[in-house]
Design an enzyme around this catalytic site. Structure first.
Site, PDB file in Angstrom:
ATOM      1  N   TYR A   1      -1.748  -6.228  32.351  1.00  0.00           N
ATOM      2  CA  TYR A   1      -2.044  -7.348  31.444  1.00  0.00           C
ATOM      3  C   TYR A   1      -3.496  -7.386  30.947  1.00  0.00           C
ATOM      4  CZ  TYR A   1       2.513  -8.962  33.069  1.00  0.00           C
ATOM      5  OH  TYR A   1       3.858  -9.049  33.360  1.00  0.00           O
TER       6      TYR A   1
ATOM      7  N   GLU B   1       7.347 -14.492  18.947  1.00  0.00           N
ATOM      8  CA  GLU B   1       7.425 -14.187  20.383  1.00  0.00           C
ATOM      9  C   GLU B   1       6.430 -13.068  20.674  1.00  0.00           C
ATOM     10  OE1 GLU B   1      11.337 -12.899  21.616  1.00  0.00           O
ATOM     11  OE2 GLU B   1      10.599 -12.247  23.585  1.00  0.00           O
TER      12      GLU B   1
ATOM     13  N   HIS C   1       4.344 -10.738  23.640  1.00  0.00           N
ATOM     14  CA  HIS C   1       4.172 -10.281  25.031  1.00  0.00           C
ATOM     15  C   HIS C   1       3.024  -9.291  25.064  1.00  0.00           C
ATOM     16  CE1 HIS C   1       7.957 -12.116  26.141  1.00  0.00           C
ATOM     17  NE2 HIS C   1       8.428 -11.640  25.012  1.00  0.00           N
ATOM     18  N   LEU C   2       2.210  -9.411  26.088  1.00  0.00           N
ATOM     19  CA  LEU C   2       1.077  -8.491  26.234  1.00  0.00           C
ATOM     20  C   LEU C   2       1.565  -7.068  26.500  1.00  0.00           C
ATOM     21  CD1 LEU C   2      -0.759 -11.001  28.501  1.00  0.00           C
ATOM     22  CD2 LEU C   2      -1.730 -10.164  26.360  1.00  0.00           C
ATOM     23  N   SER C   3       2.557  -6.959  27.380  1.00  0.00           N
ATOM     24  CA  SER C   3       3.047  -5.635  27.784  1.00  0.00           C
ATOM     25  C   SER C   3       4.268  -5.253  26.941  1.00  0.00           C
ATOM     26  CB  SER C   3       3.413  -5.656  29.267  1.00  0.00           C
ATOM     27  OG  SER C   3       4.486  -6.572  29.492  1.00  0.00           O
TER      28      SER C   3
ATOM     29  N   ALA D   1       7.745 -15.058  32.177  1.00  0.00           N
ATOM     30  CA  ALA D   1       9.010 -14.782  32.888  1.00  0.00           C
ATOM     31  C   ALA D   1      10.171 -15.617  32.350  1.00  0.00           C
ATOM     32  CB  ALA D   1       8.825 -15.016  34.378  1.00  0.00           C
TER      33      ALA D   1
ATOM     34  N   ARG E   1      -4.589 -11.102  37.263  1.00  0.00           N
ATOM     35  CA  ARG E   1      -3.194 -10.755  37.522  1.00  0.00           C
ATOM     36  C   ARG E   1      -2.875  -9.344  37.008  1.00  0.00           C
ATOM     37  NH1 ARG E   1       1.791 -12.864  33.821  1.00  0.00           N
ATOM     38  NH2 ARG E   1       3.406 -12.003  35.161  1.00  0.00           N
TER      39      ARG E   1
ATOM     40  N   ASP F   1      16.714 -23.598  23.732  1.00  0.00           N
ATOM     41  CA  ASP F   1      17.349 -24.771  23.124  1.00  0.00           C
ATOM     42  C   ASP F   1      16.313 -25.759  22.585  1.00  0.00           C
ATOM     43  OD1 ASP F   1      19.884 -23.802  23.580  1.00  0.00           O
ATOM     44  OD2 ASP F   1      20.324 -25.114  25.274  1.00  0.00           O
TER      45      ASP F   1
ATOM     46  N   ASN G   1       4.322 -17.014  24.186  1.00  0.00           N
ATOM     47  CA  ASN G   1       4.599 -15.989  25.193  1.00  0.00           C
ATOM     48  C   ASN G   1       5.279 -16.737  26.331  1.00  0.00           C
ATOM     49  OD1 ASN G   1       4.713 -14.113  27.212  1.00  0.00           O
ATOM     50  ND2 ASN G   1       2.596 -13.398  26.958  1.00  0.00           N
TER      51      ASN G   1
ATOM     52  N   ARG H   1      13.560  -7.030  32.281  1.00  0.00           N
ATOM     53  CA  ARG H   1      12.640  -7.538  31.233  1.00  0.00           C
ATOM     54  C   ARG H   1      13.102  -7.131  29.834  1.00  0.00           C
ATOM     55  NH1 ARG H   1       8.129  -9.322  34.290  1.00  0.00           N
ATOM     56  NH2 ARG H   1       7.916  -8.093  36.188  1.00  0.00           N
TER      57      ARG H   1
ATOM     58  N   PRO I   1       4.449 -19.190  32.430  1.00  0.00           N
ATOM     59  CA  PRO I   1       3.985 -19.093  33.814  1.00  0.00           C
ATOM     60  C   PRO I   1       3.181 -17.827  34.116  1.00  0.00           C
ATOM     61  CG  PRO I   1       6.361 -18.741  33.678  1.00  0.00           C
ATOM     62  CD  PRO I   1       5.916 -19.246  32.333  1.00  0.00           C
ATOM     63  N   ASN I   2       2.177 -18.028  34.945  1.00  0.00           N
ATOM     64  CA  ASN I   2       1.296 -16.966  35.457  1.00  0.00           C
ATOM     65  C   ASN I   2       0.313 -16.432  34.416  1.00  0.00           C
ATOM     66  OD1 ASN I   2       2.493 -16.840  38.162  1.00  0.00           O
ATOM     67  ND2 ASN I   2       4.290 -16.051  37.115  1.00  0.00           N
TER      68      ASN I   2
ATOM     69  N   ARG J   1       9.381  -1.357  30.770  1.00  0.00           N
ATOM     70  CA  ARG J   1       9.301  -1.906  32.125  1.00  0.00           C
ATOM     71  C   ARG J   1      10.686  -2.067  32.753  1.00  0.00           C
ATOM     72  NH1 ARG J   1       5.338  -6.803  32.283  1.00  0.00           N
ATOM     73  NH2 ARG J   1       5.472  -6.255  34.501  1.00  0.00           N
TER      74      ARG J   1
END
Ligand code: DQA
Length: 147
Positions: free
Chosen positions: A23, A99, A101-103, A78, A18, A88, A75, A112, A10-11, A108
């Protein structure tokens, strides 16, 4: 041919607009186009999926039962911090995954810091911006190269 699926949660469809300080200014289309170029140079088939809806990500993962890939780069955004259901689904289809993540999650907010994915991931890359997807792709191609 090695097959890789890239899933964004999401997002991430509004990357570029954003919170760019966190990001970056690249859009998801920019990132996907760049990954497609690398994949074609590496003779790899790559597919992309983005959704803001948890159940659609789960259903895309379930498609791997009938149409498997060698690895997933995800990614979960959230959903990283909330989704037992996506965890699952990954376990159900039993696919190796990265996995990304940009950040840097650990720099943070505390909520998170926990991921429902990291303990079952092949590798976790965070804080390297969009290069994280690229590194995951390069590793997947090396690791899952078909003889
Ligand atoms: C993110 C980090 C998550 O905490 C956040 O909810 C996102 C993006 C990242 O790529 O840095 O949406 O996964």
């Amino acid at each position: 041919m090695t097959k890789i699926l890239v899933i964004n949660g999401p997002n991430l469809n509004v990357l570029g607009q954003r919170e760019p300080a966190t990001y970056g200014y690249e859009t998801l289309t920019d990132i996907e186009q760049h990954l497609s170029t690398i994949a074609s140079e590496l003779d790899t088939q790559i597919d992309f999926f983005q959704s803001n809806a948890e159940h659609l990500i789960i259903e895309r993962l379930h498609q791997l039962f009938s149409d498997p890939v060698d690895a997933v780069i995800i990614n979960p955004a959230a959903f990283t911090h909330t989704s037992v259901a996506i965890r699952d689904a990954i376990l159900a289809v039993n696919v190796p995954f990265y996995e990304v993540h940009l950040s840097n999650l650990h720099k943070r907010e505390e909520f998170r810091h926990h991921s429902f994915f990291s303990d079952i991931a092949l590798a976790v890359i965070c804080g390297m911006g969009s290069a994280g997807y690229e590194y995951a792709l390069q590793d997947a191609v090396k690791r899952f190269k078909h003889q």
